[in-house]
Design an enzyme around this catalytic site. Sequence first.
Site, short mmCIF file in Angstrom:
data_model
loop_
_atom_site.label_atom_id
_atom_site.label_comp_id
_atom_site.label_asym_id
_atom_site.label_seq_id
_atom_site.Cartn_x
_atom_site.Cartn_y
_atom_site.Cartn_z
N ARG A 54 4.52 164.23 -1.54
CA ARG A 54 4.95 164.56 -0.17
C ARG A 54 3.74 164.74 0.74
NH1 ARG A 54 5.93 169.48 1.56
NH2 ARG A 54 6.68 170.28 -0.43
N TYR A 107 17.19 153.61 21.46
CA TYR A 107 18.12 153.51 20.33
C TYR A 107 19.02 154.76 20.36
CZ TYR A 107 19.72 153.59 15.47
OH TYR A 107 20.48 153.66 14.34
N ASP A 179 8.03 153.90 21.24
CA ASP A 179 8.74 153.26 20.12
C ASP A 179 8.49 151.75 20.24
OD1 ASP A 179 10.56 152.04 18.39
OD2 ASP A 179 11.99 153.69 18.56
N LYS A 204 12.73 147.30 10.39
CA LYS A 204 12.94 146.10 11.20
C LYS A 204 11.85 145.05 10.89
CE LYS A 204 16.43 148.40 12.67
NZ LYS A 204 16.24 149.76 12.41
#
Length: 396
Positions: A54, A107, A179, A204
Amino acid sequence: MRKATKAIHEGKLECMDFGQVSVPIFQSSTFSFPTAEEGAARFAGTQEGYIYTRLGNPTIDALERSVAAQENGYRGLATASGMAAITTVYAAFLGKDTHIVSTDCVYGPSRTALETIFRRFGVEATFVDSSDARNIERAIRPDTALVFIETPANPTMRITDIAAAATIARLHGIPLAVDNTFASPYLQRPIEHGADIVIHSLTKYINGHSDVVGGMIVTKDEALYARIKPVLNHLGGTMDPHQAWLVLRGVQTLPLRMEKSQENAARMAAFLKQHPMVTWLNFPGLPEHPQYDIAKRQMDGFGAMIAFGVRGGLDGGRTVMNNVRLFTLAVSLGGVESLIEHPASMTHAGMPGTARVEAGIMDELVRISLGCEDIDDLLEDLDQALNAIRTDGGDA
Ligand code: LCS
């Protein structure tokens, strides 16, 4: 190195060299310390070395270095999804009695997260049409702590002038996050235009094969990286090594895929523009697009996403989506296969109807993501689906 070379060669491992050509998957949640003293030193940050996945992992590091290099940024932070990247950036800069200015047509969930979850924590948000950067300036308040833009925006294809937004944000001492999912670093590198933070849904174009969900945050400098990294580590939206490895595999062909997809999109836009069943078309590569000049200035190409309306409005759009044979009716974008979807009832359904229309996301808007198939097959498919409106749907 130039960008296509970087996509292939950046992010290789510098340790444990057996002559491997591909980056190995370090599928280990934890890393042993040679001594207790060294373990303590790694935790104290006085000695380099891995501790726990992590907090850091060699495979994930390789992907972070690859994307950061392609964005010409300082460093990257890989996340479990694009939404984990976005909400981690929100959490790093926003809190009680702070305010964010955001593009209105982002989005859907990027906006909904602010209006629901972050509102509960006392964050206020103003959504503006940032394609006119003066709207950002007008919305800034003394408590504004972050400016967040998405360009090209999902799904309207509106373009925001990154340099103009960066000038405004800098003047007020506020970080600007962009973004960059729709363009990818191959077509647009916001840090070069003054942005502080770049966000991606790796799901994407960067991964490009519709088989991974992932995200990335790239910062301009060390101070921003140091501010965001502990927030990501504590909230826990980090990536898995296998996920990172898959994206490392995909990113190497980003330039090839992007070139083919955007060539297909330009051909498709020209075809749709003259199609009798198409009533309007948003594609930044058309000179009549309202922000064509900005797109031309800040992008190396116009991308592969198109929004359009058809005769018969929503009914006509439904007919098109139900009649495609090669296009896949699915949300997401940026894969090698071409996709079609309806934002108002799918990706952006979480937004109130009035806000949706204000943001330019009309009920009739159909969105397509061009993949890498032969363009003639794609043109034939959309043509027959559009022509089905004549017999099947709408008032055409
Ligand atoms: N940013 C943009 C511009 C996006 O299009 C998406 C996802 C995200 C962030 C979130 O990324 P994720 O968490 O899904 O990796 N966009 C989607 C879309 O248009 N259809 O399905 C997902």
